[in-house]
Design a protein around this motif. Structure first.
Motif, PDB file in Angstrom:
ATOM      1  N   LEU A 211       0.823  -1.205   0.000  1.00 21.51           N
ATOM      2  CA  LEU A 211       0.000   0.000   0.000  1.00 21.51           C
ATOM      3  C   LEU A 211       0.859   1.258   0.000  1.00 21.51           C
ATOM      4  O   LEU A 211       0.593   2.221  -0.741  1.00 21.51           O
ATOM      5  CB  LEU A 211      -0.926   0.002   1.219  1.00 21.51           C
ATOM      6  CG  LEU A 211      -1.820   1.237   1.381  1.00 21.51           C
ATOM      7  CD1 LEU A 211      -2.725   1.418   0.177  1.00 21.51           C
ATOM      8  CD2 LEU A 211      -2.643   1.146   2.652  1.00 21.51           C
ATOM      9  N   THR A 212       1.906   1.259   0.810  1.00 21.20           N
ATOM     10  CA  THR A 212       2.778   2.430   0.908  1.00 21.20           C
ATOM     11  C   THR A 212       3.490   2.700  -0.414  1.00 21.20           C
ATOM     12  O   THR A 212       3.577   3.848  -0.866  1.00 21.20           O
ATOM     13  CB  THR A 212       3.809   2.238   2.030  1.00 21.20           C
ATOM     14  OG1 THR A 212       3.130   1.890   3.238  1.00 21.20           O
ATOM     15  CG2 THR A 212       4.594   3.522   2.275  1.00 21.20           C
ATOM     16  N   LEU A 213       3.995   1.648  -1.044  1.00 20.67           N
ATOM     17  CA  LEU A 213       4.653   1.814  -2.339  1.00 20.67           C
ATOM     18  C   LEU A 213       3.662   2.277  -3.409  1.00 20.67           C
ATOM     19  O   LEU A 213       3.996   3.116  -4.258  1.00 20.67           O
ATOM     20  CB  LEU A 213       5.310   0.499  -2.763  1.00 20.67           C
ATOM     21  CG  LEU A 213       6.528   0.071  -1.935  1.00 20.67           C
ATOM     22  CD1 LEU A 213       6.934  -1.354  -2.275  1.00 20.67           C
ATOM     23  CD2 LEU A 213       7.691   1.031  -2.148  1.00 20.67           C
ATOM     24  N   PHE A 214       2.458   1.742  -3.362  1.00 24.66           N
ATOM     25  CA  PHE A 214       1.432   2.164  -4.320  1.00 24.66           C
ATOM     26  C   PHE A 214       1.158   3.655  -4.197  1.00 24.66           C
ATOM     27  O   PHE A 214       1.069   4.383  -5.196  1.00 24.66           O
ATOM     28  CB  PHE A 214       0.143   1.377  -4.088  1.00 24.66           C
ATOM     29  CG  PHE A 214      -1.051   1.958  -4.812  1.00 24.66           C
ATOM     30  CD1 PHE A 214      -1.226   1.755  -6.168  1.00 24.66           C
ATOM     31  CD2 PHE A 214      -1.979   2.729  -4.126  1.00 24.66           C
ATOM     32  CE1 PHE A 214      -2.313   2.309  -6.836  1.00 24.66           C
ATOM     33  CE2 PHE A 214      -3.067   3.286  -4.779  1.00 24.66           C
ATOM     34  CZ  PHE A 214      -3.236   3.073  -6.143  1.00 24.66           C
ATOM     35  N   VAL A 215       1.008   4.130  -2.962  1.00 25.15           N
ATOM     36  CA  VAL A 215       0.737   5.552  -2.753  1.00 25.15           C
ATOM     37  C   VAL A 215       1.904   6.392  -3.256  1.00 25.15           C
ATOM     38  O   VAL A 215       1.714   7.442  -3.886  1.00 25.15           O
ATOM     39  CB  VAL A 215       0.468   5.841  -1.257  1.00 25.15           C
ATOM     40  CG1 VAL A 215       0.383   7.337  -0.996  1.00 25.15           C
ATOM     41  CG2 VAL A 215      -0.831   5.163  -0.827  1.00 25.15           C
ATOM     42  N   GLY A 216       3.143   5.935  -2.972  1.00 22.20           N
ATOM     43  CA  GLY A 216       4.304   6.682  -3.444  1.00 22.20           C
ATOM     44  C   GLY A 216       4.343   6.795  -4.950  1.00 22.20           C
ATOM     45  O   GLY A 216       4.562   7.884  -5.506  1.00 22.20           O
ATOM     46  N   VAL A 217       4.107   5.694  -5.645  1.00 21.36           N
ATOM     47  CA  VAL A 217       4.104   5.710  -7.117  1.00 21.36           C
ATOM     48  C   VAL A 217       2.955   6.568  -7.633  1.00 21.36           C
ATOM     49  O   VAL A 217       3.109   7.344  -8.582  1.00 21.36           O
ATOM     50  CB  VAL A 217       3.994   4.273  -7.660  1.00 21.36           C
ATOM     51  CG1 VAL A 217       3.790   4.283  -9.177  1.00 21.36           C
ATOM     52  CG2 VAL A 217       5.251   3.485  -7.317  1.00 21.36           C
ATOM     53  N   GLN A 218       1.783   6.439  -6.998  1.00 23.70           N
ATOM     54  CA  GLN A 218       0.617   7.201  -7.433  1.00 23.70           C
ATOM     55  C   GLN A 218       0.843   8.701  -7.306  1.00 23.70           C
ATOM     56  O   GLN A 218       0.401   9.496  -8.147  1.00 23.70           O
ATOM     57  CB  GLN A 218      -0.605   6.776  -6.603  1.00 23.70           C
ATOM     58  CG  GLN A 218      -1.938   7.277  -7.114  1.00 23.70           C
ATOM     59  CD  GLN A 218      -2.333   8.618  -6.524  1.00 23.70           C
ATOM     60  OE1 GLN A 218      -1.817   9.021  -5.484  1.00 23.70           O
ATOM     61  NE2 GLN A 218      -3.245   9.285  -7.178  1.00 23.70           N
ATOM     62  N   GLN A 219       1.581   9.104  -6.273  1.00 21.80           N
ATOM     63  CA  GLN A 219       1.856  10.524  -6.092  1.00 21.80           C
ATOM     64  C   GLN A 219       2.856  11.059  -7.114  1.00 21.80           C
ATOM     65  O   GLN A 219       2.893  12.259  -7.381  1.00 21.80           O
ATOM     66  CB  GLN A 219       2.386  10.784  -4.677  1.00 21.80           C
ATOM     67  CG  GLN A 219       1.356  10.605  -3.582  1.00 21.80           C
ATOM     68  CD  GLN A 219       0.208  11.589  -3.710  1.00 21.80           C
ATOM     69  OE1 GLN A 219       0.403  12.794  -3.795  1.00 21.80           O
ATOM     70  NE2 GLN A 219      -1.009  11.074  -3.741  1.00 21.80           N
ATOM     71  N   LEU A 220       3.672  10.175  -7.695  1.00 20.60           N
ATOM     72  CA  LEU A 220       4.642  10.604  -8.702  1.00 20.60           C
ATOM     73  C   LEU A 220       4.050  10.680 -10.103  1.00 20.60           C
ATOM     74  O   LEU A 220       4.605  11.334 -10.980  1.00 20.60           O
ATOM     75  CB  LEU A 220       5.840   9.651  -8.721  1.00 20.60           C
ATOM     76  CG  LEU A 220       6.818   9.749  -7.551  1.00 20.60           C
ATOM     77  CD1 LEU A 220       7.877   8.663  -7.667  1.00 20.60           C
ATOM     78  CD2 LEU A 220       7.465  11.134  -7.500  1.00 20.60           C
ATOM     79  N   ARG A 221       2.933   9.997 -10.309  1.00 19.23           N
ATOM     80  CA  ARG A 221       2.321   9.987 -11.640  1.00 19.23           C
ATOM     81  C   ARG A 221       1.735  11.350 -11.970  1.00 19.23           C
ATOM     82  O   ARG A 221       1.172  12.028 -11.100  1.00 19.23           O
ATOM     83  CB  ARG A 221       1.218   8.937 -11.715  1.00 19.23           C
ATOM     84  CG  ARG A 221       1.703   7.509 -11.636  1.00 19.23           C
ATOM     85  CD  ARG A 221       0.532   6.544 -11.635  1.00 19.23           C
ATOM     86  NE  ARG A 221      -0.282   6.711 -12.832  1.00 19.23           N
ATOM     87  CZ  ARG A 221      -1.477   6.150 -12.983  1.00 19.23           C
ATOM     88  NH1 ARG A 221      -2.008   5.434 -12.014  1.00 19.23           N
ATOM     89  NH2 ARG A 221      -2.145   6.327 -14.100  1.00 19.23           N
ATOM     90  N   PRO A 222       1.860  11.777 -13.228  1.00 17.16           N
ATOM     91  CA  PRO A 222       1.224  13.040 -13.634  1.00 17.16           C
ATOM     92  C   PRO A 222      -0.279  12.958 -13.450  1.00 17.16           C
ATOM     93  O   PRO A 222      -0.889  11.919 -13.686  1.00 17.16           O
ATOM     94  CB  PRO A 222       1.594  13.161 -15.123  1.00 17.16           C
ATOM     95  CG  PRO A 222       2.768  12.265 -15.304  1.00 17.16           C
ATOM     96  CD  PRO A 222       2.595  11.136 -14.332  1.00 17.16           C
ATOM     97  N   ARG A 223      -0.873  14.060 -13.006  1.00 22.29           N
ATOM     98  CA  ARG A 223      -2.318  14.115 -12.811  1.00 22.29           C
ATOM     99  C   ARG A 223      -3.008  14.474 -14.119  1.00 22.29           C
ATOM    100  O   ARG A 223      -2.759  15.550 -14.681  1.00 22.29           O
ATOM    101  CB  ARG A 223      -2.680  15.156 -11.739  1.00 22.29           C
ATOM    102  CG  ARG A 223      -2.172  14.788 -10.344  1.00 22.29           C
ATOM    103  CD  ARG A 223      -3.009  13.650  -9.771  1.00 22.29           C
ATOM    104  NE  ARG A 223      -2.475  13.219  -8.488  1.00 22.29           N
ATOM    105  CZ  ARG A 223      -2.930  13.645  -7.315  1.00 22.29           C
ATOM    106  NH1 ARG A 223      -3.899  14.531  -7.269  1.00 22.29           N
ATOM    107  NH2 ARG A 223      -2.416  13.193  -6.190  1.00 22.29           N
ATOM    108  N   ALA A 224      -3.833  13.589 -14.601  1.00 24.11           N
ATOM    109  CA  ALA A 224      -4.590  13.884 -15.811  1.00 24.11           C
ATOM    110  C   ALA A 224      -5.694  14.885 -15.495  1.00 24.11           C
ATOM    111  O   ALA A 224      -6.255  14.884 -14.399  1.00 24.11           O
ATOM    112  CB  ALA A 224      -5.198  12.601 -16.371  1.00 24.11           C
ATOM    113  N   VAL A 225      -5.981  15.741 -16.429  1.00 23.47           N
ATOM    114  CA  VAL A 225      -7.069  16.696 -16.252  1.00 23.47           C
ATOM    115  C   VAL A 225      -8.378  16.002 -16.553  1.00 23.47           C
ATOM    116  O   VAL A 225      -8.597  15.479 -17.633  1.00 23.47           O
ATOM    117  CB  VAL A 225      -6.892  17.918 -17.189  1.00 23.47           C
ATOM    118  CG1 VAL A 225      -8.065  18.869 -17.025  1.00 23.47           C
ATOM    119  CG2 VAL A 225      -5.572  18.618 -16.910  1.00 23.47           C
ATOM    120  N   ARG A 226      -9.261  15.973 -15.551  1.00 21.25           N
ATOM    121  CA  ARG A 226     -10.526  15.278 -15.700  1.00 21.25           C
ATOM    122  C   ARG A 226     -11.675  16.229 -15.430  1.00 21.25           C
ATOM    123  O   ARG A 226     -11.521  17.199 -14.708  1.00 21.25           O
ATOM    124  CB  ARG A 226     -10.631  14.099 -14.712  1.00 21.25           C
ATOM    125  CG  ARG A 226      -9.618  12.998 -14.947  1.00 21.25           C
ATOM    126  CD  ARG A 226      -9.736  11.956 -13.846  1.00 21.25           C
ATOM    127  NE  ARG A 226      -8.806  10.850 -14.075  1.00 21.25           N
ATOM    128  CZ  ARG A 226      -9.118   9.757 -14.722  1.00 21.25           C
ATOM    129  NH1 ARG A 226     -10.324   9.620 -15.228  1.00 21.25           N
ATOM    130  NH2 ARG A 226      -8.238   8.801 -14.893  1.00 21.25           N
TER     131      ARG A 226
END
Length: 243
Positions: free
Chosen positions: A104-119
């Motif tokens: 879970l911790t690694l997932f959150v870290g990777v998710q925070q590094l991903r560019p945020r798509a405009v939705r």
């Protein structure tokens, strides 16, 4: 109770108040700095988040941004699932809990590094979707001792909910998650109530500060700090589980 653990509690609270993902760092901190087992760490952090839930809810309700209808639907699924998650955690081997926290911790870290798509944003989700989402968040959060926002915020953003609404409802959803989870954990003798209360009060102060300064810190820089901290904590947990 070391100084580093007390400082971590404040930092976790600030991150929860600003972006909702700080809770994922407290269980690893309790394992590394508090010499708790993984099961004790998740149980104690769940108790600590009772205090951040109260302060976070009040802080965002005061600003008038909590979507109460969405919260009600989520709570229907959250409460029973969180209770179940706590009971199951108590029966799992510590190594399994450690690896779950690491993932879970690694997932959150990777998710925070991903560019945020405009939705586009949407005003709400259907009742059935909210209950199902709440059940997933409640179970996963109680099982890992991460409070609720760390799972709920990214999922709501992915579903197109406006960021402010996502963070606001995640603050309020902490309460049903951690209250139901704590009821389950208190039946297992895994909760260090004194330690959890002290850390919870410090983290609650951090939440209050984080909710105030949220708009004064560049969001991108903050996300990167959270990402690095989560990735480091995740690696630590993997190594700890392997030893």
């Amino acid at each position: 109770m070391g100084l580093a653990l007390l400082v971590l509690a404040v930092v976790v609270g600030v991150l929860i108040g600003m972006v909702g993902v700080g809770g994922v760092l407290l269980p690893p901190g309790l394992v590394a700095l508090g010499d708790l087992t993984a099961n004790e760490a998740t149980a104690t952090s769940t108790w600590a988040f009772v205090f951040t839930g109260v302060v976070g809810t009040v802080a965002y309700a005061w600003r008038g941004v909590v979507p109460w209808g969405m919260l009600a639907g989520l709570t229907v699924g959250v409460a029973p699932a969180a209770f179940l998650g706590a009971l199951i955690n108590a029966r799992l081997p510590a190594s399994v809990v450690l690896l779950g926290l690491a993932a879970l911790t690694l997932f959150v870290g990777v998710q925070q590094l991903r560019p945020r798509a405009v939705r586009g944003t949407r005003e709400g989700l259907g009742a059935a979707a909210l209950v199902a989402l709440g059940a997933f968040v409640g179970f996963g959060s109680a099982l890992t001792g991460t409070g609720g926002p760390v799972l709920l915020v990214p999922m709501l953003l992915t579903l197109g909910v406006a960021p402010l609404r996502a963070v606001a409802v995640s603050q309020a959803v902490q309460l049903p998650v951690v209250v139901a989870g704590s009821v389950g954990y208190l039946q297992t003798d895994l909760v260090d109530i004194r330690l959890g209360t002290v850390l919870g009060c410090l983290a609650a102060l951090g939440v209050a500060a984080g909710s105030v300064v949220a708009t004064r810190i560049p969001a991108e820089g903050l996300r990167r700090i959270v990402a690095v901290a989560c990735l480091a904590a995740g690696v630590f947990l993997v190594v700890r589980a392997a030893v």
